[in-house]
Structures are given as structure tokens and as C-alpha cells.
Enzyme design. Structure first.
Site, mmCIF file in Angstrom:
data_model
loop_
_atom_site.group_PDB
_atom_site.id
_atom_site.type_symbol
_atom_site.label_atom_id
_atom_site.label_comp_id
_atom_site.label_asym_id
_atom_site.label_seq_id
_atom_site.Cartn_x
_atom_site.Cartn_y
_atom_site.Cartn_z
ATOM 1 N N GLU A 31 22.776 27.266 -26.449
ATOM 2 C CA GLU A 31 22.268 26.494 -25.313
ATOM 3 C C GLU A 31 22.390 25.013 -25.644
ATOM 4 O O GLU A 31 22.468 24.638 -26.809
ATOM 5 C CB GLU A 31 20.774 26.800 -25.083
ATOM 6 C CG GLU A 31 20.514 28.195 -24.604
ATOM 7 C CD GLU A 31 19.019 28.535 -24.610
ATOM 8 O OE1 GLU A 31 18.171 27.607 -24.603
ATOM 9 O OE2 GLU A 31 18.714 29.729 -24.646
ATOM 10 N N LYS A 55 20.813 21.410 -26.160
ATOM 11 C CA LYS A 55 19.477 20.916 -26.537
ATOM 12 C C LYS A 55 19.188 19.707 -25.661
ATOM 13 O O LYS A 55 19.647 18.599 -25.935
ATOM 14 C CB LYS A 55 19.434 20.547 -28.012
ATOM 15 C CG LYS A 55 18.029 20.202 -28.486
ATOM 16 C CD LYS A 55 17.992 20.021 -29.990
ATOM 17 C CE LYS A 55 16.569 19.885 -30.501
ATOM 18 N NZ LYS A 55 15.897 18.686 -30.038
ATOM 19 N N ASP A 80 17.698 16.608 -23.765
ATOM 20 C CA ASP A 80 16.947 15.482 -24.301
ATOM 21 C C ASP A 80 15.856 15.088 -23.320
ATOM 22 O O ASP A 80 16.020 14.202 -22.493
ATOM 23 C CB ASP A 80 17.917 14.313 -24.522
ATOM 24 C CG ASP A 80 17.472 13.456 -25.676
ATOM 25 O OD1 ASP A 80 16.406 13.757 -26.259
ATOM 26 O OD2 ASP A 80 18.167 12.484 -25.983
ATOM 27 N N TYR A 135 13.863 27.655 -20.693
ATOM 28 C CA TYR A 135 14.666 28.297 -21.740
ATOM 29 C C TYR A 135 13.909 29.269 -22.650
ATOM 30 O O TYR A 135 14.504 29.881 -23.523
ATOM 31 C CB TYR A 135 15.412 27.261 -22.588
ATOM 32 C CG TYR A 135 14.577 26.108 -23.109
ATOM 33 C CD1 TYR A 135 13.555 26.308 -24.019
ATOM 34 C CD2 TYR A 135 14.848 24.807 -22.682
ATOM 35 C CE1 TYR A 135 12.809 25.251 -24.494
ATOM 36 C CE2 TYR A 135 14.098 23.737 -23.160
ATOM 37 C CZ TYR A 135 13.082 23.962 -24.063
ATOM 38 O OH TYR A 135 12.341 22.919 -24.525
ATOM 39 N N LYS A 179 22.653 19.203 -34.472
ATOM 40 C CA LYS A 179 22.526 17.872 -33.854
ATOM 41 C C LYS A 179 23.895 17.218 -33.683
ATOM 42 O O LYS A 179 24.688 17.175 -34.616
ATOM 43 C CB LYS A 179 21.659 16.971 -34.738
ATOM 44 C CG LYS A 179 20.234 17.467 -34.872
ATOM 45 C CD LYS A 179 19.415 17.180 -33.640
ATOM 46 C CE LYS A 179 18.816 15.815 -33.733
ATOM 47 N NZ LYS A 179 17.648 15.576 -32.938
ATOM 48 N N CYS A 233 39.024 -23.281 -30.690
ATOM 49 C CA CYS A 233 39.621 -22.052 -31.212
ATOM 50 C C CYS A 233 39.244 -21.894 -32.686
ATOM 51 O O CYS A 233 39.438 -22.816 -33.474
ATOM 52 C CB CYS A 233 41.133 -22.111 -31.066
ATOM 53 S SG CYS A 233 41.976 -20.785 -31.945
ATOM 54 N N CYS A 253 42.792 -22.365 -34.817
ATOM 55 C CA CYS A 253 43.558 -23.612 -34.932
ATOM 56 C C CYS A 253 42.742 -24.838 -34.537
ATOM 57 O O CYS A 253 43.210 -25.966 -34.692
ATOM 58 C CB CYS A 253 44.818 -23.542 -34.082
ATOM 59 S SG CYS A 253 44.481 -23.565 -32.316
ATOM 60 N N CYS A 263 43.092 -19.938 -25.781
ATOM 61 C CA CYS A 263 43.583 -20.997 -26.652
ATOM 62 C C CYS A 263 45.014 -21.276 -26.195
ATOM 63 O O CYS A 263 45.822 -20.362 -26.140
ATOM 64 C CB CYS A 263 43.560 -20.493 -28.099
ATOM 65 S SG CYS A 263 44.617 -21.435 -29.208
ATOM 66 N N CYS A 290 49.235 -21.684 -32.573
ATOM 67 C CA CYS A 290 47.991 -21.274 -33.232
ATOM 68 C C CYS A 290 48.299 -20.099 -34.171
ATOM 69 O O CYS A 290 48.900 -19.097 -33.745
ATOM 70 C CB CYS A 290 46.982 -20.858 -32.165
ATOM 71 S SG CYS A 290 45.595 -19.927 -32.798
HETATM 72 S S1 IVH Z 1 13.878 26.420 -27.895
HETATM 73 C C1 IVH Z 1 10.442 27.965 -30.367
HETATM 74 N N1 IVH Z 1 15.844 25.536 -26.434
HETATM 75 O O1 IVH Z 1 13.927 20.875 -28.739
HETATM 76 C C2 IVH Z 1 11.741 27.396 -29.886
HETATM 77 N N2 IVH Z 1 14.325 23.949 -27.320
HETATM 78 O O2 IVH Z 1 13.234 20.353 -31.559
HETATM 79 C C3 IVH Z 1 11.478 26.261 -29.073
HETATM 80 N N3 IVH Z 1 14.783 21.663 -26.662
HETATM 81 O O3 IVH Z 1 10.486 21.229 -28.508
HETATM 82 C C4 IVH Z 1 12.555 25.525 -28.565
HETATM 83 N N4 IVH Z 1 16.546 22.095 -25.433
HETATM 84 O O4 IVH Z 1 11.737 20.176 -26.539
HETATM 85 C C5 IVH Z 1 14.761 25.214 -27.154
HETATM 86 N N5 IVH Z 1 17.627 24.895 -25.085
HETATM 87 C C6 IVH Z 1 16.528 24.590 -25.795
HETATM 88 C C7 IVH Z 1 16.092 23.252 -25.928
HETATM 89 C C8 IVH Z 1 14.982 22.989 -26.708
HETATM 90 C C9 IVH Z 1 15.724 21.160 -25.877
HETATM 91 C C10 IVH Z 1 13.768 20.849 -27.346
HETATM 92 C C11 IVH Z 1 12.374 21.291 -27.081
HETATM 93 C C12 IVH Z 1 11.798 21.577 -28.437
HETATM 94 C C13 IVH Z 1 12.659 20.754 -29.294
HETATM 95 C C14 IVH Z 1 12.651 21.247 -30.706
#
Ligand code: IVH
Length: 673
Positions: free
Chosen positions: A115, A117, A119, A225, A314, A408, A411, A426, A431
């Protein structure tokens, strides 16, 4: 006795805790996520190496924030955990083997769900009898804060679920779309309000409002999620099924979640989304990889802070904070003066960056960046690093504004900004920076393509006085070059050969290589095809230039001025006497498909007039006489042909072809059946 490591661990604990307060509790981080990760990694490393340094209150043992006093506390019935991070591919393999060591001999972790992650901010949304009754932030993972009033404004999130179990906690991420973030900051700017640093902070700031009418205007979104507490729910056996279940309740589940077979599959997913990162309307800073089987998840369990069955890979941060050491100006081949930032080196978007473009004077004014500022640097994908804006809260007092230098840097001659243009320039043709720049530009692949003419050789040739303009390249004294350090026989021979070869480049390449201000690759080709030779281009009047379709007045003026300059004439004379090609592109670039062939044309063709048809044949090495003879290879017949030519051709058995076949003949040299 405290050891060095003990001292460092304590220092790191205090630092991370302070940053956690700024990030989680005050929504105003003082360092970038990547810097935080770096500190955390160092602490984890120390604790792994010296386990006695792992204190109970270490941030490695606890989930980030502390619940604030403003909102009522909510105790999570199922704790909200954090995720362990992996920064390298190797760490993912290690994660897998560690898990498999934990499981019964021979058991594999099986399928994985990948999935994005997201932000944003983790929240838990509780539905009772299908009604949304409570929403809480993660807080410290055990106790969060009640933000129900704000979460109710999120239009993605149904207030009532049909067919839901009596108790259902949905875990997911509240986030702000990029488009909404930009809108919000545009409005903040207009009304002199506070601009947010990134969508995450804007989302957090919106959730932490007492008054829900503010969150309502922010258009927050949500991705589901995970599940928290569930009573009388369906029997789910896999995480992927969980996502399908959430989706069946009409909760927003991100479509990019994917079931893969193994780490190799996860790596493909990572690759795919690393590349797609900028094309989505929401930010994600990593990929979460989860063991799909719920029974296996159970068996693997959790550490104090995070589940063992998931890991967050990450992605390199695309924005970082660093110090703007200075603003300098670089002089290009055609004299344009471009300001750029000298930065305290910083790892951003996957590479270490120490310079970034600042475009021009107006952009610097608009962004109001000053040497000494902490600035946000962005590098997304393959894009050139850019200074986004200063971090105003960190600006030292009385930091002076930056002013464009008057002279410049190379030069010393006066820099001028022509009216109506964004760039300073310039105007000193001699130059040194321009001289080097022009030679570099001339030699590059898309111009005269002189292999082995590297920056270092150019620097040396210029500083030794061997080359003052691009014309001198063809009369370099190689006897002398051989005596320079670092120039072996082979490298000199290679360079000589490359210079010799460059003489036959096309006219377009040559025109581009001359560094005429404002003339890029496309316009160079346009000039070459329009005027056909350097001699013609040299003599062209301003009016003729302006009449060329696609050439604006700025370029026409620039080209005209360039060819009026005595400096240019000197260079051209050198190039010509060296035997550099001055002729139009057709003769050089067209394949000589008709060498030795004789083609006669009669009647009117659709795409060629009489002269054009004859040139098309001649330019490909063929002949185009006015009458058919036994030497004729083909007769091309258009509309209203001359009857005598056709009958002659029939008599002599000369193939008779139409315009379409003529096109093919030009291209291939073959007469189609
Ligand atoms: S699962 C127990 N899935 O990442 C598992 N977390 O560093 C819990 N986050 O607190 C997290 N996308 O805020 C999960 N697809 C995703 C996520 C996700 C973002 C964040 C979430 C969590 C943090 C952990």
C-alpha cells in the site's frame, strides 16, 4: 562512568522527544522528516548495539505524540501502532528472513499486500450500529484525542454505514489533496494568513481546530487501511479481504493497494510508485508492506511500538530544509546571468544537493530568499533541484535582502537586463566564462558532438591560450597538447579524430553550436532549413528573418545582431577555412537512395511543384531529365500528364508510377510493383 555512546543516546533521546513535541503536538516541525528519521536511525542503531542503553522512555519504545489537553482524551481499545521503517532494499529482505525465523520451521510469510504510505494523520473512526460516533487521533498510541466534530466534515467518510457490524473501528489516514493544499495556501497568501509547509501539516492544523466550521472549508479526505475493534464482524482471513470489506461498506479505500507474491513483487511495486509519485493528487512518503494472512499476523504479533507483520519502505524525501549559504550568478555560453543557490549539502530526492537553481531576479524577489536563510529545497523525480521558499520563522534578525550583482563575476563588465526580459546578461563577448561556455556548448552532443572535449580539456586549452573561440578548435596545436600532463598519445589522437569528424555535422548542429542568444536546437534547425547555407544566413536581412514562420522578433533581432558582429565574422572565417560544413541539411542528412537513377516527372503532383520534385530527386543523388529515354528508370505521372512521355515510356518498357509510389521510391530507392 558515562561512555561516549551513553552520552550520545541521551542526547538523541532528548532531541527526538523535543522534535516529537513540535511535530505531533504543535503541528510545526522544526526539522524535516528525513532529518528526524536520521536521528531515530542512529538511536536505534546504538540501542541495537548496546542493549543496556535502551531505556523504557526512549522514543524508540514509544509512539510519537502525547495527547493534548484541548480535546477530550479517547482511550483506544486496540492500540494504534507505529510502523518500523526500512530505508534500503536489503532491509526488506532482512525483515522477511527475520519473520520466517520467528515462524514454525519451514513456514513462509506468503503473500504480501503493498500500500502507499499516505502522508497525513492516522485516525480511528468508530461506528456503532452503523453510525459514526467517535473519531480520535493516534496520540501516544494508547490515548488519543477526540476530533469527531472535525472528522464529521470529511465528505469521503460516510456518517452511516449500511450492513456494518454493530461495533466497527476503521483506521486510516486523514489527508489533504495537493490541489486543496495549493488552494488553501493561495488564499492564505492573499489574505496575509499563515501558509502551511506541506499538505500533512495543513491537514493536522485543520483537525486541531476547536471550531469545526474551519475543517469544513478545508476539504479534507480519508483513506481507510486497517480495522481496530470489531464486534460480530465477518470472518476475514487476509488483509486484502479486509480492504475489500472496507470498500464494500463504501469506505474510501485507495485503489493502488496490491497483492504480491513476495519481496520481489513488492520491489516492483515500489519501483512503479516511486516513478508515479508526482502524478498523484496526494502525497505519500513510502510504501507499506503487510503480511496478507491474518492468522500469520496474529502469530507474528507486535513489538512495543509496531507490528512485526508490516514494514514501511521509506522513499527519499523530496523536500528538505537546509541553509542557503550564498546566492551566486553563473554566466552561460550566450552571456545570460543565472542566479543559483549555494547550499549546505543536503540529501533530497535521492541525491546530495549543494546547488539549486533560482531562475532570475524576479523569482528571488518573489520568494524573498536571502543568503543565511533556512530554505526548503525540493527535488522531485529527475527535476533540477529548486529552492522553494525560506523558513521565515528561522530567519536571523536583520538579514539583508539579496541584490543582483552589478558586474559580471567572471570579467567584471556591467551586467544588463534588457527591458522586457527576465534575465540579466554579460555583454562582453570575450568574457572568459562565456568563452569556456561557448566551447563547451559547441562541443556538446546535441551541437557539434566532439567526443573527448571535456570540461577539463576546455579549461586547459582556454587558460593556455590555445583556444579563444570555437573557430580555434580546428587549429589546436596538438604538438603542444602532447606536452601537457594527462594528455597521452591515445587521448590526443582520439580528440583529434573527434574534432575532424565534427566538421561534417549538419548546418543545424553548427548554428545551434554557435551560442546565438535565444536560439535553441529547434530554431537552429529552422534557420538551417529556411536559409540552406551559412553564407545565406550570414547575409540575411532583419526583414527576411522576421518573415520566417515560427521565429519571433526577439530571436530575429538576436540572430541579425549576431551576424553583424565582427567577432562572429572572425569565427566563421576560421570555421570555413577549416572545412566545417556550411551547407544546408538536405544534402547531408538525406539518404542517397537514387544514386545513378534517372527519374522523369510529368503532370502536376499534389505535394510537389515541378522544381520541388526535381530537387527531391537530385537531393537523393538521382537525375531528373526532361524526357524519357532508355536510360530512364521510372516515369512519375501526376494530373494532366504530357501524353508523349507516357507513350514513350510504354514503348521502352519504362515503369510508370503514381505519386504514392514516387514517395516510396524517394524513400527506399526501389520502384514498387
Ligand atoms: S498501517 C498497525 N497503512 O504510517 C499498522 N499505516 O508510521 C498501522 N500510514 O500511524 C499502520 N499509510 O499514520 C498503515 N497504508 C498505510 C499507511 C499507514 C500511512 C501511517 C499511519 C501510521 C504511520 C506509521
Amino acid at each position: 562512568m558515562t561512555t561516549e555512546q551513553e552520552k550520545r543516546a541521551e542526547e538523541l533521546r532528548a532531541l527526538i522527544k523535543a522534535h516529537n513535541v513540535a511535530y505531533y503536538d504543535n503541528d510545526s516541525p522544526t526539522i524535516s522528516d528525513a532529518e528526524w528519521d536520521m536521528l531515530m536511525r542512529e538511536l536505534i542503531g546504538l540501542e541495537d548495539q548496546y542493549p543496556h542503553l535502551r531505556t523504557a522512555d526512549s522514543p524508540t519504545q514509544n509512539v510519537g505524540g502525547t495527547p493534548s489537553k484541548i480535546f477530550s482524551p479517547v482511550t483506544h481499545r486496540v492500540p494504534m501502532m507505529s510502523l518500523d521503517n526500512a530505508f534500503e532494499v536489503e532491509a526488506l529482505h532482512q525483515w522477511q528472513s527475520k519473520l520466517e525465523r520467528k515462524l514454525a520451521e519451514g513456514t513462509k510469510i506468503g503473500d504480501l499486500v503493498c500500500e502507499l504510505k499516505f502522508d497525513g494523520l492516522a485516525i480511528s473512526v468508530r461506528y456503532e450500529q452503523g453510525r459514526l460516533v467517535q473519531a480520535a487521533t493516534r496520540g501516544d498510541g494508547v490515548v488519543g484525542e477526540d476530533v469527531t466534530h472535525n472528522v464529521l466534515t470529511i465528505s469521503d467518510l460516510p456518517h452511516v454505514l449500511r450492513g456494518a457490524p454493530p461495533i466497527l473501528e476503521v483506521r486510516g489516514e486523514v489527508y489533504l489533496r495537493r490541489s486543496e493544499f495549493q488552494k488553501l495556501n493561495r488564499e492564505a497568501k492573499k489574505s496575509d494568513g499563515k501558509e502551511y509547509v506541506n499538505p500533512r501539516n495543513a491537514a493536522a492544523g485543520s483537525l486541531r481546530q476547536k471550531d469545526s466550521s474551519i475543517a469544513a472549508t478545508r476539504n479534507l479526505s480519508f483513506w481507510a487501511y486497517q480495522l481496530g475493534e470489531v464486534k460480530e464482524g465477518p470472518d476475514l482471513v487476509s488483509h486484502y479481504e479486509t480492504l475489500e470489506f472496507l470498500s464494500s461498506l463504501e469506505l474510501p479505500v485507495n485503489k493502488n493497494a496490491k497483492l504480491v507474491k513476495d519481496i520481489a513483487g513488492a520491489l516492483e511495486y515500489i519501483q512503479e510508485f516511486q516513478e508515479a509519485r508526482d502524478s498523484l493528487d496526494y502525497e505519500f512518503d513510502g510504501i507499506v508492506i503487510k503480511v496478507d494472512s491474518l492468522p500469520l499476523q496474529q502469530e507474528l504479533g507486535n513489538t512495543a511500538k509496531a507490528p512485526r507483520w508490516a514494514v514501511a519502505y521509506k522513499l527519499p524525501a523530496e523536500e528538505q530544509v537546509t541553509t542557503l549559504l550564498d546566492i551566486e550568478v553563473s554566466i552561460g555560453a550566450a552571456g545570460s546571468a543565472t542566479p543559483f543557490a549555494r547550499l549546505e549539502p543536503v540529501f533530497v530526492g535521492g541525491v546530495t544537493v549543494s546547488t539549486a537553481t533560482l531562475h532570475n531576479e524576479d523569482q528571488i524577489q518573489e520568494k524573498d530568499v536571502r543568503p543565511g536563510d533556512k530554505v526548503i529545497v525540493r527535488r522531485a523525480g529527475e527535476v533540477i533541484p529548486e529552492v522553494v521558499r525560506p523558513v521565515l520563522s528561522e530567519r536571523p534578525e536583520n538579514l539583508p535582502k539579496w541584490e543582483f550583482p552589478k558586474n559580471c563575476p567572471s570579467c567584471g563588465s556591467k551586467l544588463e537586463r534588457p527591458s522586457g526580459e527576465a534575465r540579466h546578461r554579460c555583454n562582453n563577448y570575450n568574457c572568459p566564462r562565456q568563452v569556456r561556455g561557448r566551447i563547451e556548448h559547441f562541443s556538446q552532443r546535441t551541437a557539434m558532438d566532439i567526443e573527448h572535449m571535456g570540461e577539463q580539456s576546455i579549461d586547459l586549452f582556454v587558460s593556455e591560450g590555445l583556444v579563444q573561440d570555437v573557430g580555434d578548435i580546428y587549429s589546436i596545436d596538438f604538438q603542444l597538447v602532447r606536452s601537457f600532463e594527462g594528455f597521452g598519445d591515445l587521448s590526443v589522437t582520439n580528440l583529434q579524430k573527434a574534432i575532424e569528424e565534427s566538421k561534417s555535422r549538419s548546418l543545424g548542429n553548427l548554428i545551434f553550436g554557435l551560442s546565438i542568444p535565444h536560439v535553441g536546437r529547434t530554431n537552429a534547425d529552422l534557420l538551417a532549413t529556411t536559409f540552406g547555407s551559412m553564407d545565406k544566413l550570414k547575409e540575411t536581412s532583419y526583414e527576411e528573418l522576421q518573415a520566417v514562420e515560427g521565429l519571433g522578433p526577439v530571436i530575429a533581432t538576436s540572430v541579425h545582431q549576431f551576424f553583424r558582429s565582427p567577432d562572429t565574422m572572425k569565427v566563421l572565417a576560421k570555421l570555413e577555412s577549416a572545412g566545417v560544413n556550411f551547407q544546408g541539411p538536405e544534402k547531408i542528412e538525406l539518404a542517397q537512395t537514387l544514386t545513378g537513377k534517372s527519374i522523369v516527372v510529368t503532370g502536376t503532383l499534389e505535394s510537389y511543384n515541378r522544381d520541388e520534385a526535381a530537387s527531391a530527386i537530385k537531393d537523393r543523388g538521382g537525375k531528373s531529365p526532361g524526357s524519357v529515354s532508355k536510360k530512364t528508370d521510372a516515369l512519375v505521372v501526376g494530373v494532366n500528364p504530357g501524353g508523349s512521355k507516357i507513350s514513350k515510356a510504354e514503348e521502352l518498357d519504362v515503369p510508370i508510377i503514381n505519386e504514392e509510389a514516387f514517395e516510396q521510391l524517394l524513400e527506399t530507392g526501389e520502384i514498387p510493383n
